[in-house]
Scaffold this motif. Structure first.
Motif, PDB file in Angstrom:
ATOM      1  N   ARG A 124      10.883  30.095  -7.051  1.00  0.00           N
ATOM      2  CA  ARG A 124      11.415  28.846  -7.599  1.00  0.00           C
ATOM      3  C   ARG A 124      12.083  28.024  -6.514  1.00  0.00           C
ATOM      4  NH1 ARG A 124      16.141  30.063 -10.678  1.00  0.00           N
ATOM      5  NH2 ARG A 124      16.969  29.965  -8.582  1.00  0.00           N
ATOM      6  N   ASP A 125      12.858  28.691  -5.660  1.00  0.00           N
ATOM      7  CA  ASP A 125      13.546  27.980  -4.577  1.00  0.00           C
ATOM      8  C   ASP A 125      12.556  27.362  -3.594  1.00  0.00           C
ATOM      9  OD1 ASP A 125      15.907  28.761  -5.777  1.00  0.00           O
ATOM     10  OD2 ASP A 125      16.292  30.394  -4.353  1.00  0.00           O
ATOM     11  N   LEU A 126      11.509  28.088  -3.278  1.00  0.00           N
ATOM     12  CA  LEU A 126      10.474  27.563  -2.388  1.00  0.00           C
ATOM     13  C   LEU A 126       9.837  26.309  -2.994  1.00  0.00           C
ATOM     14  CD1 LEU A 126       8.574  27.911   0.101  1.00  0.00           C
ATOM     15  CD2 LEU A 126       7.134  29.325  -1.392  1.00  0.00           C
ATOM     16  N   ILE A 127       9.478  26.390  -4.268  1.00  0.00           N
ATOM     17  CA  ILE A 127       8.877  25.249  -4.962  1.00  0.00           C
ATOM     18  C   ILE A 127       9.860  24.080  -5.010  1.00  0.00           C
ATOM     19  CG2 ILE A 127       8.058  24.444  -7.223  1.00  0.00           C
ATOM     20  CD1 ILE A 127       6.941  27.393  -7.550  1.00  0.00           C
ATOM     21  N   ASP A 128      11.116  24.372  -5.300  1.00  0.00           N
ATOM     22  CA  ASP A 128      12.122  23.307  -5.354  1.00  0.00           C
ATOM     23  C   ASP A 128      12.291  22.613  -4.005  1.00  0.00           C
ATOM     24  OD1 ASP A 128      12.534  23.769  -8.032  1.00  0.00           O
ATOM     25  OD2 ASP A 128      14.456  24.826  -7.756  1.00  0.00           O
ATOM     26  N   ARG A 129      12.275  23.375  -2.919  1.00  0.00           N
ATOM     27  CA  ARG A 129      12.403  22.760  -1.586  1.00  0.00           C
ATOM     28  C   ARG A 129      11.213  21.853  -1.288  1.00  0.00           C
ATOM     29  NH1 ARG A 129      13.628  28.041   0.172  1.00  0.00           N
ATOM     30  NH2 ARG A 129      11.829  28.004   1.556  1.00  0.00           N
ATOM     31  N   ALA A 130      10.037  22.335  -1.596  1.00  0.00           N
ATOM     32  CA  ALA A 130       8.840  21.527  -1.349  1.00  0.00           C
ATOM     33  C   ALA A 130       8.822  20.287  -2.237  1.00  0.00           C
ATOM     34  CB  ALA A 130       7.586  22.369  -1.582  1.00  0.00           C
ATOM     35  N   ARG A 138      10.307  19.331  -9.976  1.00  0.00           N
ATOM     36  CA  ARG A 138       9.640  20.631  -9.940  1.00  0.00           C
ATOM     37  C   ARG A 138       8.382  20.604 -10.806  1.00  0.00           C
ATOM     38  NH1 ARG A 138      13.116  24.883 -12.490  1.00  0.00           N
ATOM     39  NH2 ARG A 138      14.353  24.700 -10.606  1.00  0.00           N
ATOM     40  N   THR A 139       8.508  20.049 -12.007  1.00  0.00           N
ATOM     41  CA  THR A 139       7.367  19.976 -12.917  1.00  0.00           C
ATOM     42  C   THR A 139       6.216  19.181 -12.318  1.00  0.00           C
ATOM     43  OG1 THR A 139       8.771  20.207 -14.865  1.00  0.00           O
ATOM     44  CG2 THR A 139       6.612  19.198 -15.201  1.00  0.00           C
ATOM     45  N   ASP A 140       6.519  17.984 -11.808  1.00  0.00           N
ATOM     46  CA  ASP A 140       5.460  17.155 -11.226  1.00  0.00           C
ATOM     47  C   ASP A 140       4.805  17.854 -10.039  1.00  0.00           C
ATOM     48  OD1 ASP A 140       5.855  15.181 -13.101  1.00  0.00           O
ATOM     49  OD2 ASP A 140       7.086  13.925 -11.793  1.00  0.00           O
ATOM     50  N   PHE A 141       5.619  18.476  -9.197  1.00  0.00           N
ATOM     51  CA  PHE A 141       5.085  19.173  -8.029  1.00  0.00           C
ATOM     52  C   PHE A 141       4.174  20.321  -8.447  1.00  0.00           C
ATOM     53  CE2 PHE A 141       5.114  22.368  -4.706  1.00  0.00           C
ATOM     54  CZ  PHE A 141       4.828  21.613  -3.580  1.00  0.00           C
ATOM     55  N   MET A 142       4.634  21.126  -9.408  1.00  0.00           N
ATOM     56  CA  MET A 142       3.851  22.276  -9.850  1.00  0.00           C
ATOM     57  C   MET A 142       2.564  21.853 -10.546  1.00  0.00           C
ATOM     58  SD  MET A 142       6.871  24.837 -11.115  1.00  0.00           S
ATOM     59  CE  MET A 142       5.741  26.123 -11.601  1.00  0.00           C
ATOM     60  N   LEU A 143       2.623  20.817 -11.365  1.00  0.00           N
ATOM     61  CA  LEU A 143       1.418  20.354 -12.045  1.00  0.00           C
ATOM     62  C   LEU A 143       0.404  19.806 -11.047  1.00  0.00           C
ATOM     63  CD1 LEU A 143       2.793  18.681 -15.284  1.00  0.00           C
ATOM     64  CD2 LEU A 143       1.336  20.709 -15.116  1.00  0.00           C
ATOM     65  N   GLU A 144       0.886  19.036 -10.075  1.00  0.00           N
ATOM     66  CA  GLU A 144      -0.024  18.487  -9.067  1.00  0.00           C
ATOM     67  C   GLU A 144      -0.692  19.603  -8.267  1.00  0.00           C
ATOM     68  OE1 GLU A 144       0.637  16.151  -4.989  1.00  0.00           O
ATOM     69  OE2 GLU A 144       1.248  15.000  -6.754  1.00  0.00           O
ATOM     70  N   ALA A 145       0.114  20.564  -7.807  1.00  0.00           N
ATOM     71  CA  ALA A 145      -0.426  21.673  -7.016  1.00  0.00           C
ATOM     72  C   ALA A 145      -1.395  22.516  -7.853  1.00  0.00           C
ATOM     73  CB  ALA A 145       0.715  22.538  -6.484  1.00  0.00           C
ATOM     74  N   CYS A 179      -3.162  21.565 -10.494  1.00  0.00           N
ATOM     75  CA  CYS A 179      -4.387  20.806 -10.773  1.00  0.00           C
ATOM     76  C   CYS A 179      -5.279  20.735  -9.539  1.00  0.00           C
ATOM     77  CB  CYS A 179      -4.037  19.407 -11.277  1.00  0.00           C
ATOM     78  SG  CYS A 179      -3.423  19.425 -12.971  1.00  0.00           S
ATOM     79  N   GLU A 180      -4.683  20.560  -8.364  1.00  0.00           N
ATOM     80  CA  GLU A 180      -5.476  20.550  -7.127  1.00  0.00           C
ATOM     81  C   GLU A 180      -6.203  21.881  -6.952  1.00  0.00           C
ATOM     82  OE1 GLU A 180      -2.946  19.531  -3.843  1.00  0.00           O
ATOM     83  OE2 GLU A 180      -2.673  17.476  -4.548  1.00  0.00           O
ATOM     84  N   LYS A 181      -5.502  22.992  -7.166  1.00  0.00           N
ATOM     85  CA  LYS A 181      -6.112  24.308  -7.029  1.00  0.00           C
ATOM     86  C   LYS A 181      -7.186  24.520  -8.091  1.00  0.00           C
ATOM     87  CE  LYS A 181      -6.691  28.401  -5.350  1.00  0.00           C
ATOM     88  NZ  LYS A 181      -7.305  28.609  -4.042  1.00  0.00           N
ATOM     89  N   ALA A 182      -6.938  24.090  -9.309  1.00  0.00           N
ATOM     90  CA  ALA A 182      -7.917  24.231 -10.386  1.00  0.00           C
ATOM     91  C   ALA A 182      -9.197  23.456 -10.061  1.00  0.00           C
ATOM     92  CB  ALA A 182      -7.324  23.759 -11.714  1.00  0.00           C
ATOM     93  N   GLN A 183      -9.037  22.237  -9.547  1.00  0.00           N
ATOM     94  CA  GLN A 183     -10.209  21.452  -9.163  1.00  0.00           C
ATOM     95  C   GLN A 183     -10.984  22.140  -8.048  1.00  0.00           C
ATOM     96  OE1 GLN A 183      -8.461  17.644  -8.275  1.00  0.00           O
ATOM     97  NE2 GLN A 183      -8.721  16.919 -10.371  1.00  0.00           N
ATOM     98  N   GLU A 184     -10.264  22.691  -7.071  1.00  0.00           N
ATOM     99  CA  GLU A 184     -10.912  23.406  -5.963  1.00  0.00           C
ATOM    100  C   GLU A 184     -11.734  24.585  -6.485  1.00  0.00           C
ATOM    101  OE1 GLU A 184      -9.319  26.455  -2.633  1.00  0.00           O
ATOM    102  OE2 GLU A 184      -8.245  24.546  -2.716  1.00  0.00           O
TER     103      GLU A 184
END
Length: 89
Positions: free
Chosen positions: A19-25, A33-40, A42-47
């Motif tokens: 969680r801390d790693l995700i929060d820093r990024a 956090r939500t927007d970052f996690m959803l974007e990441a 979705c990018e992985k899912a598309q890949e």
């Protein structure tokens, strides 16, 4: 009547260090956090989905593909060229 968009919940548990790693990024990219996690995610899912695509080729293209794979790597010019390429990083 207002147009409401339904939102689906996605729940997950993480280690505090994850969680801390995700929060820093997320903070570095000025995202929640939500927007970052959803974007990441979705990018992985598309890949992953794009890696599962069907490739349609002609008989001649498939024969060339089979020929390239049947050659030992030491004799495969395309592979040798790829491996000798110097990456910029």
């Amino acid at each position: 009547m207002t147009n409401r968009v339904k939102q689906a919940a996605i729940n997950l548990r993480a280690q505090p260090r994850q969680r801390d790693l995700i929060d820093r990024a997320a903070a570095i990219t000025s995202k929640s956090r939500t927007d970052f996690m959803l974007e990441a995610s979705c990018e992985k899912a598309q890949e992953v989905l794009l890696d599962q695509r069907l490739f349609i080729v002609t008989d001649e293209q498939f024969e060339a593909f089979e020929h390239a794979f049947s050659q030992p790597l030491s004799e495969n010019k395309g592979f040798q060229d790829l491996m000798s390429d110097k990456y910029s990083w």
